[in-house]
Design a protein around this motif. Structure first.
Motif, PDB file in Angstrom:
ATOM      1  N   HIS A 181      16.376  14.330 -29.653  1.00  0.00           N
ATOM      2  CA  HIS A 181      17.542  14.086 -30.383  1.00  0.00           C
ATOM      3  C   HIS A 181      18.618  15.307 -30.643  1.00  0.00           C
ATOM      4  N   GLY A 185      20.093  12.654 -27.029  1.00  0.00           N
ATOM      5  CA  GLY A 185      19.463  11.389 -26.396  1.00  0.00           C
ATOM      6  C   GLY A 185      18.773  10.364 -27.462  1.00  0.00           C
ATOM      7  N   LYS A 186      18.198   9.487 -26.694  1.00  0.00           N
ATOM      8  CA  LYS A 186      17.540   8.466 -27.721  1.00  0.00           C
ATOM      9  C   LYS A 186      15.833   8.451 -27.128  1.00  0.00           C
ATOM     10  N   SER A 187      14.910   8.419 -28.139  1.00  0.00           N
ATOM     11  CA  SER A 187      13.528   8.383 -27.744  1.00  0.00           C
ATOM     12  C   SER A 187      12.794   7.245 -27.918  1.00  0.00           C
ATOM     13  N   TYR A 188      12.166   6.977 -26.996  1.00  0.00           N
ATOM     14  CA  TYR A 188      11.555   5.654 -26.903  1.00  0.00           C
ATOM     15  C   TYR A 188       9.828   5.865 -26.425  1.00  0.00           C
TER      16      TYR A 188
END
Length: 198
Positions: A181, A185-188
Motif C-alpha cells: 500500500h 499498490g493493492k494487496s490480494y
C-alpha cells in the motif's frame, strides 16, 4: 471483443518456466490486453517485462507475490499489484528480506548436503542467478535443471520447505500489506495458505 487480462504470472526468476520477455510474448499470443508479472518475492523481472510489454503494446502492471508469515506457522502468499518499485518504504522492507534470504543460503546448502548427500556449489549459483540476491529459488532451479528431482512441488516438499526460515526472511502479513500500500499498490490473497516447518 473481450478484453482479457492475467494478474498472476511467474517467470523463471521465481518458479515459472520462461523469461519475463517470453511471459509477455505468451500474453500477446493469447491476445491479452494487460498482464502483471508477480514473481515470488522478487521484482527483478519487471524491468525486462516492461520493455517487452511496450514493444508488444500490452499494459504491464508491476507486481509481486510476497511469502508472508501469518499466525500458527502459516505462510500466506500476498499479491501486490500496481506497485511503485522505486518507493523507498517498499524497497527498505524488500531489500531487508532479500538480504536475509541470501545470508541463509549457505546454511540451506549445508542442510541439503547433510540430509540428502547433495553438494551444490554456491559460487555456481551466483554465476547463474537471475535476481540480484541468491535465494531458495536458485537452489530449486538447480535441482530441477540437473534432474535431481523432476517434479517442481517435490523439490519444495523434499529439499526446501523442511528447512525453517531464519530471522527477517519472512515478512509478516501486516508488513507485506503495508509495504504494498505504501508503494501505491493493492494487496490480494494469492491462494489458500500452507503450513511451513517451524
Amino acid at each position: 471483443m473481450e478484453n482479457l487480462i492475467d494478474l498472476h504470472t511467474h517467470s523463471y526468476i521465481s518458479d515459472g518456466s520462461c523469461s519475463p520477455t517470453d511471459v509477455i510474448k505468451a500474453a500477446k499470443k493469447n491476445k491479452l490486453k494487460a498482464i502483471s508479472l508477480t514473481d515470488h518475492d522478487s521484482i527483478a523481472g519487471l524491468k525486462e517485462a516492461k520493455i517487452a510489454a511496450e514493444d508488444s503494446n500490452i499494459e504491464l502492471i508491476n507486481g509481486i507475490e510476497i511469502s508472508a508469515l501469518y499466525k500458527d506457522g502459516r505462510l500466506l502468499h500476498i499479491l501486490g499489484l500496481g506497485i511503485d518499485i522505486h518507493n523507498e518504504y517498499f524497497l527498505n522492507s524488500y531489500n531487508k528480506m532479500k538480504k536475509a534470504r541470501e545470508k541463509s543460503v549457505p546454511k540451506i546448502l549445508k542442510h541439503i548436503e547433510n540430509n540428502h548427500g547433495l553438494s551444490i556449489d554456491i559460487n555456481y549459483l551466483h554465476k547463474v542467478k537471475y535476481d540480484e540476491y541468491l535465494s531458495r529459488y536458485d537452489i530449486y532451479r538447480y535441482i530441477l535443471e540437473n534432474n535431481i528431482c523432476t517434479e517442481p512441488q517435490k523439490v519444495w516438499d523434499i529439499y526446501l520447505d523442511p528447512i525453517p526460515y531464519g530471522n527477517d526472511e519472512l515478512i509478516t502479513v501486516d508488513e507485506a500489506i503495508k509495504m504494498i500500500h505504501e508503494a501505491g499498490g493493492k494487496s490480494y490473497l494469492a491462494h489458500f495458505n500452507k503450513r511451513i516447518g517451524f
